[in-house]
Design a protein around this motif. Structure first.
Motif, PDB file in Angstrom:
ATOM      1  N   ARG A 270       0.788  -1.223   0.000  1.00 43.21           N
ATOM      2  CA  ARG A 270       0.000   0.000   0.000  1.00 43.21           C
ATOM      3  C   ARG A 270       0.822   1.277   0.000  1.00 43.21           C
ATOM      4  O   ARG A 270       0.591   2.190  -0.792  1.00 43.21           O
ATOM      5  CB  ARG A 270      -0.943   0.016   1.216  1.00 43.21           C
ATOM      6  N   CYS A 282      -0.533   3.871  -2.488  1.00 43.20           N
ATOM      7  CA  CYS A 282       0.179   3.710  -3.759  1.00 43.20           C
ATOM      8  C   CYS A 282      -0.349   2.503  -4.535  1.00 43.20           C
ATOM      9  O   CYS A 282       0.135   2.216  -5.629  1.00 43.20           O
ATOM     10  CB  CYS A 282       1.671   3.552  -3.519  1.00 43.20           C
ATOM     11  N   SER A 283      -1.297   1.801  -3.955  1.00 49.47           N
ATOM     12  CA  SER A 283      -1.895   0.654  -4.623  1.00 49.47           C
ATOM     13  C   SER A 283      -3.339   0.513  -4.173  1.00 49.47           C
ATOM     14  O   SER A 283      -3.635   0.699  -2.986  1.00 49.47           O
ATOM     15  CB  SER A 283      -1.117  -0.633  -4.305  1.00 49.47           C
ATOM     16  N   TYR A 492      -1.242   0.104  -9.320  1.00 47.52           N
ATOM     17  CA  TYR A 492      -0.182   0.821  -8.611  1.00 47.52           C
ATOM     18  C   TYR A 492       0.048   2.191  -9.243  1.00 47.52           C
ATOM     19  O   TYR A 492      -0.120   2.364 -10.455  1.00 47.52           O
ATOM     20  CB  TYR A 492       1.134   0.038  -8.673  1.00 47.52           C
ATOM     21  N   PRO A 503       4.407  -3.127 -10.027  1.00 41.69           N
ATOM     22  CA  PRO A 503       4.768  -3.407  -8.631  1.00 41.69           C
ATOM     23  C   PRO A 503       6.273  -3.347  -8.410  1.00 41.69           C
ATOM     24  O   PRO A 503       6.728  -2.931  -7.343  1.00 41.69           O
ATOM     25  CB  PRO A 503       4.203  -4.813  -8.392  1.00 41.69           C
ATOM     26  N   LEU A 506       7.199   0.235  -7.842  1.00 39.72           N
ATOM     27  CA  LEU A 506       6.759   0.704  -6.528  1.00 39.72           C
ATOM     28  C   LEU A 506       7.666   0.168  -5.427  1.00 39.72           C
ATOM     29  O   LEU A 506       7.995   0.894  -4.474  1.00 39.72           O
ATOM     30  CB  LEU A 506       5.306   0.298  -6.276  1.00 39.72           C
TER      31      LEU A 506
END
Length: 535
Positions: A270, A282-283, A492, A503, A506
């Motif tokens: 997250r 962020c997700s 994301y 991902p 991130l």
């Protein structure tokens, strides 16, 4: 010079100059490089205005036809009759031209996604092969026939290879995240991700239950529904999405229809900080069928886990992602706590606490509370070192939980309130959960996970399950579970620019993020506790 006409970049303030024609270029690319670039464009379905939906009249026309289409692309109106004649006329001719014309049954002006049309087209007649639709058709392997002013026809050979060779030789790509030089393939993958995000978030007219402080961030995820409005009660008809813990889902389903209400939730990686402390996600998850933590109805994630095909490339990516998560010590909130030191020698058993009123508990947490789990674990293994880790929201005083209950303390050796979660997981042998995401994080680190509820990662042969799962009969590998959950299901964005990202991107961004200041965390806690901010 900007991007070539056939490969425009979606408009965004951080997209200026992502693909530039520069004076000096490297030698001509190899055939393998050209072929790989063509494959990336075609498989990613990028090129043309791919982020714009087809107009309703074209969608309707296309939906009513099941025959093969012939396309005519025309940049010179005086040559249109010759082109239509060459194409054979009739209702199956698609006219692609920027100016109005009634020379064919339907006209596409090129200002929307061309790929649903390219899927149906068998050949293209053009007055110039350089037109965007004709170029994309050539890339997709469709026959291209150039019609001259006198009506003569000439097959166009090698157009796709020439265009892509020029792209590889003369253009330079740059990262939308920081402006640094990028391989062309990375930019094509980014555009393909943009398209996938548009398609997955398209068709949402209204949003319910979204806290004011994160509305701007939620918009950054919803590339396919930029005009969705935030509402507090049902209004005009349409399709909607809601944050389940903050919206009246039965009322929304009654107003809009069950199949037109999607769920939005935090993702599994997250942020670097708690949502309850006002840290932006962020997700997120946008689920059209249900939501991953509710086992009583199918979700998009369960559908993927049951039916998705996992090719070798995707599974290799999942394996690399698992390794990166373990190397970075990544968890959902990435809270870097104090190092934890447990006694040497197995068994070392971790019990993962949760928020008492969290929907993953009320929907899929099972009947056993944490005191009962602690008592059972102690009875089964009296000599084990048993550790209880309450949820960080509960420890911070932002959510309710039972971690101070004496019945828990009586059966555990240690209660860890501020230890580093990843460090703790590395040291234990077994993890007991009800429905906590920590069980999924333990699987990534090769731990044995005992499940007393019905979380999304149970029922696939990877966990010891106390309860049954009627719909989950497909045995999965860990790589398949991760591919579906972290690569195919979650969305994301980059923490700084709010652009869609992978991902993997991130993980690297969160690992490089500076620690959150103690003053900001204290301020967030003071603001969050009354919950007035959450309206």
């Amino acid at each position: 010079m900007s991007a070539p006409p056939f490969l425009p970049i979606p408009p965004h303030r951080f997209h200026k100059g992502l693909l530039r024609q520069e004076a000096t270029g490297p030698p001509m690319p190899s055939d393998n490089e050209v072929d790989a670039t063509i494959a990336a464009i075609v498989e990613g379905r990028i090129g043309g205005y791919f982020w714009q939906p087809l107009p309703p009249d074209i969608r309707t026309w296309l939906g009513k036809r099941d025959d093969a289409l012939v396309a005519v692309t025309c940049t010179d109106p005086t040559r249109l009759p010759r082109l239509i004649e060459a194409a054979g006329g009739g209702a199956s001719v698609l006219l692609v031209c920027p100016h109005p014309s009634d020379a064919a049954a339907i006209r596409f002006d090129g200002q929307a996604d061309p790929w649903p049309l390219l899927d149906r087209v068998t050949r293209v007649y053009c007055d110039t092969p350089g037109e965007t639709f004709a170029t994309l058709a050539a890339l997709a392997g469709k026959p291209l026939i150039q019609v001259e002013a006198d009506g003569s026809q000439q097959p166009v050979e090698g157009h796709a290879q020439r265009v892509i060779a020029k792209l590889c030789r003369d253009y330079r790509a740059y990262s939308p995240y920081d402006g640094s030089p990028w391989p062309l393939g990375d930019l094509l993958a980014y555009l393909a991700l943009w398209r996938a995000t548009v398609e997955r978030t398209r068709g949402i007219d209204a949003l319910f239950g979204i806290s004011h402080w994160k509305r701007r961030r939620i918009r950054q995820f919803l590339l396919g529904s930029p005009d969705a409005v935030f509402r507090s009660r049902p209004a005009t008809p349409g399709a909607v999405a809601a944050w389940p813990s903050r919206a009246d889902l039965p009322a929304l389903e009654a107003a809009y229809g069950r199949e037109r209400v999607s769920r939005i939730e935090d993702g599994f990686i997250r942020s670097a900080g708690l949502g309850a402390a006002l840290v932006q996600p962020c997700s997120i998850i946008v689920d059209r069928r249900g939501i991953y933590y509710d086992p009583d109805r199918p979700s998009d994630l369960e559908h993927l886990l049951q039916h998705a095909e996992f090719d070798d490339r995707l599974l290799k990516r999942a394996a690399d992602l698992i390794a990166a998560i373990c190397a970075h010590g990544t968890t959902k909130y990435n809270l870097r706590g104090a190092a934890v030191s447990l006694p040497e020698g197995p068994p070392r058993i971790l019990i993962a606490g949760q928020v008492a009123d969290d929907l993953s508990i009320t929907a899929g947490g099972g009947a056993m509370d944490f005191a009962a789990i602690a008592a059972m674990v102690r009875a089964q293994d009296p000599g084990a070192t048993i550790v209880y880790k309450p949820h960080p929201d509960v420890v911070a005083g932002l959510r309710r939980g039972e971690w101070r209950a004496p019945e828990i303390a009586a059966n555990v050796d240690l209660i860890v309130t501020d230890g580093d979660t990843s460090d703790l997981l590395e040291q234990v042998d077994v993890v007991h959960v009800r429905s906590s995401l920590l069980g999924f994080e333990a699987l990534l680190r090769g731990k044995q996970v005992v499940v007393h509820g019905r979380p999304f990662y149970a029922g696939w042969g990877l966990t010891r399950d106390s309860l049954g799962f009627e719909r989950r009969g497909r045995p999965l590998t860990l790589e398949q579970l991760v591919a579906a959950t972290l690569i195919l299901y979650a969305l994301y964005v980059d923490p700084d620019r709010g652009l869609p990202c992978s991902p993997e991107h991130l993980l690297a961004a969160l690992a490089a993020a500076p620690p959150r200041s103690a003053l900001r965390s204290l301020f967030a806690r003071l603001v969050a506790m009354p919950r007035a901010w959450n309206n």
